[in-house]
Design a protein around this motif. Structure first.
Motif, PDB file in Angstrom:
ATOM      1  N   ARG A  67      40.906  34.143  26.311  1.00 46.71           N
ATOM      2  CA  ARG A  67      40.295  35.319  26.935  1.00 46.71           C
ATOM      3  C   ARG A  67      41.344  36.085  27.753  1.00 46.71           C
ATOM      4  NH1 ARG A  67      38.397  36.796  31.718  1.00 46.71           N
ATOM      5  NH2 ARG A  67      36.787  38.394  31.752  1.00 46.71           N
ATOM      6  N   ARG A  68      42.124  35.362  28.527  1.00 45.17           N
ATOM      7  CA  ARG A  68      43.140  36.020  29.355  1.00 45.17           C
ATOM      8  C   ARG A  68      44.238  36.650  28.501  1.00 45.17           C
ATOM      9  NH1 ARG A  68      40.335  32.614  31.906  1.00 45.17           N
ATOM     10  NH2 ARG A  68      39.964  32.686  34.126  1.00 45.17           N
ATOM     11  N   VAL A  71      43.495  40.145  26.727  1.00 44.13           N
ATOM     12  CA  VAL A  71      43.558  41.374  27.517  1.00 44.13           C
ATOM     13  C   VAL A  71      44.967  41.962  27.491  1.00 44.13           C
ATOM     14  CG1 VAL A  71      43.263  42.347  29.825  1.00 44.13           C
ATOM     15  CG2 VAL A  71      41.669  40.610  28.989  1.00 44.13           C
ATOM     16  N   GLU A 153      36.760  36.290  17.729  1.00 41.70           N
ATOM     17  CA  GLU A 153      35.533  36.710  18.423  1.00 41.70           C
ATOM     18  C   GLU A 153      34.353  36.749  17.447  1.00 41.70           C
ATOM     19  OE1 GLU A 153      33.230  37.383  21.575  1.00 41.70           O
ATOM     20  OE2 GLU A 153      35.394  37.194  21.810  1.00 41.70           O
ATOM     21  N   SER A 162      31.224  33.376  22.842  1.00 41.84           N
ATOM     22  CA  SER A 162      32.084  34.544  22.980  1.00 41.84           C
ATOM     23  C   SER A 162      33.214  34.209  23.942  1.00 41.84           C
ATOM     24  CB  SER A 162      31.283  35.725  23.516  1.00 41.84           C
ATOM     25  OG  SER A 162      32.124  36.807  23.798  1.00 41.84           O
ATOM     26  N   SER A 164      34.086  36.115  26.232  1.00 37.51           N
ATOM     27  CA  SER A 164      33.623  36.577  27.551  1.00 37.51           C
ATOM     28  C   SER A 164      32.809  35.517  28.275  1.00 37.51           C
ATOM     29  CB  SER A 164      32.821  37.867  27.421  1.00 37.51           C
ATOM     30  OG  SER A 164      31.673  37.646  26.636  1.00 37.51           O
ATOM     31  N   HIS A 165      32.257  34.539  27.547  1.00 37.99           N
ATOM     32  CA  HIS A 165      31.517  33.454  28.199  1.00 37.99           C
ATOM     33  C   HIS A 165      32.436  32.538  28.986  1.00 37.99           C
ATOM     34  CE1 HIS A 165      28.128  33.876  25.042  1.00 37.99           C
ATOM     35  NE2 HIS A 165      27.934  34.691  26.061  1.00 37.99           N
ATOM     36  N   SER A 166      33.729  32.605  28.724  1.00 34.60           N
ATOM     37  CA  SER A 166      34.681  31.752  29.422  1.00 34.60           C
ATOM     38  C   SER A 166      35.261  32.443  30.653  1.00 34.60           C
ATOM     39  CB  SER A 166      35.809  31.341  28.488  1.00 34.60           C
ATOM     40  OG  SER A 166      36.540  32.485  28.094  1.00 34.60           O
ATOM     41  N   ALA A 167      34.664  33.552  31.079  1.00 31.10           N
ATOM     42  CA  ALA A 167      35.195  34.326  32.199  1.00 31.10           C
ATOM     43  C   ALA A 167      35.234  33.542  33.500  1.00 31.10           C
ATOM     44  CB  ALA A 167      34.374  35.605  32.386  1.00 31.10           C
TER      45      ALA A 167
END
Length: 173
Positions: A67-68, A71, A153, A162, A164-167
């Motif tokens: 996730r990181r 970006v 994804e 997703s 984004s669930h690991s945010a």
């Protein structure tokens, strides 16, 4: 010093630092063993504060990492090529093994292998090759890491997950 609270919780420390706490008790913040005491990592934050994160060897890390990287891949990898990402993941896994930890968290051990099978089916590719080669065949450009994140994804969405669930999952473990 003994700590106990919910996983992923952050709170302000005595000296202005934040501490991510786990539900396990931590008797020695400097200690780290394979079966009980979380590993402690110190991360510099924007205002020279330190964030202490306590990780257990089987804590998930892959999705939080991806996730990181998704970006700003060039910042983490140096370029935006999927093979560089694959080498980074491979070397990170090796570093974990060198420290006496498993390559992946308990819930992530087969994730990339499942993605590889899914991707080969999706691309109708019958060769026995790794996922970086499949992505490179799908997008032969030098900046094909974005194609990986798009396909990954899509794979996660089909599984009901997703990136984004690991945010809220801290990284690095």
């Amino acid at each position: 010093m003994a700590l106990a609270s919910s996983p992923g919780m952050c709170e302000q420390g005595d000296n202005g630092s934040q501490t991510v706490r786990r539900s396990e008790f931590v008797d020695d913040l400097g200690g780290s063993d394979f079966f009980g005491t979380p590993f402690v990592h110190v991360i510099e934050t924007a205002f020279d504060r330190r964030l202490l994160c306590h990780f257990l060897p089987n804590d998930p890390w892959l999705l939080a990492f991806l996730r990181r990287v998704s970006v700003r891949p060039g910042m983490f990898l140096g370029d935006e090529n999927v093979r560089t990402l694959a080498v980074f993941i491979q070397e990170y896994c090796q570093a974990r093994v060198d420290l006496g930890m498993p390559e992946f968290g308990a819930t992530e051990s087969s994730l990339l292998a499942e993605f590889e099978k899914w991707l080969a089916t999706k691309l109708d590719d019958t060769r026995d090759v790794a996922w970086p080669t499949l992505i490179a065949a799908d997008d032969p450009g030098e900046r094909n890491v974005r194609a990986f994140f798009s396909r990954f994804e899509e794979f996660l969405r089909e599984r009901g997950d997703s990136l984004s669930h690991s945010a809220d999952v801290p990284w690095p473990p």
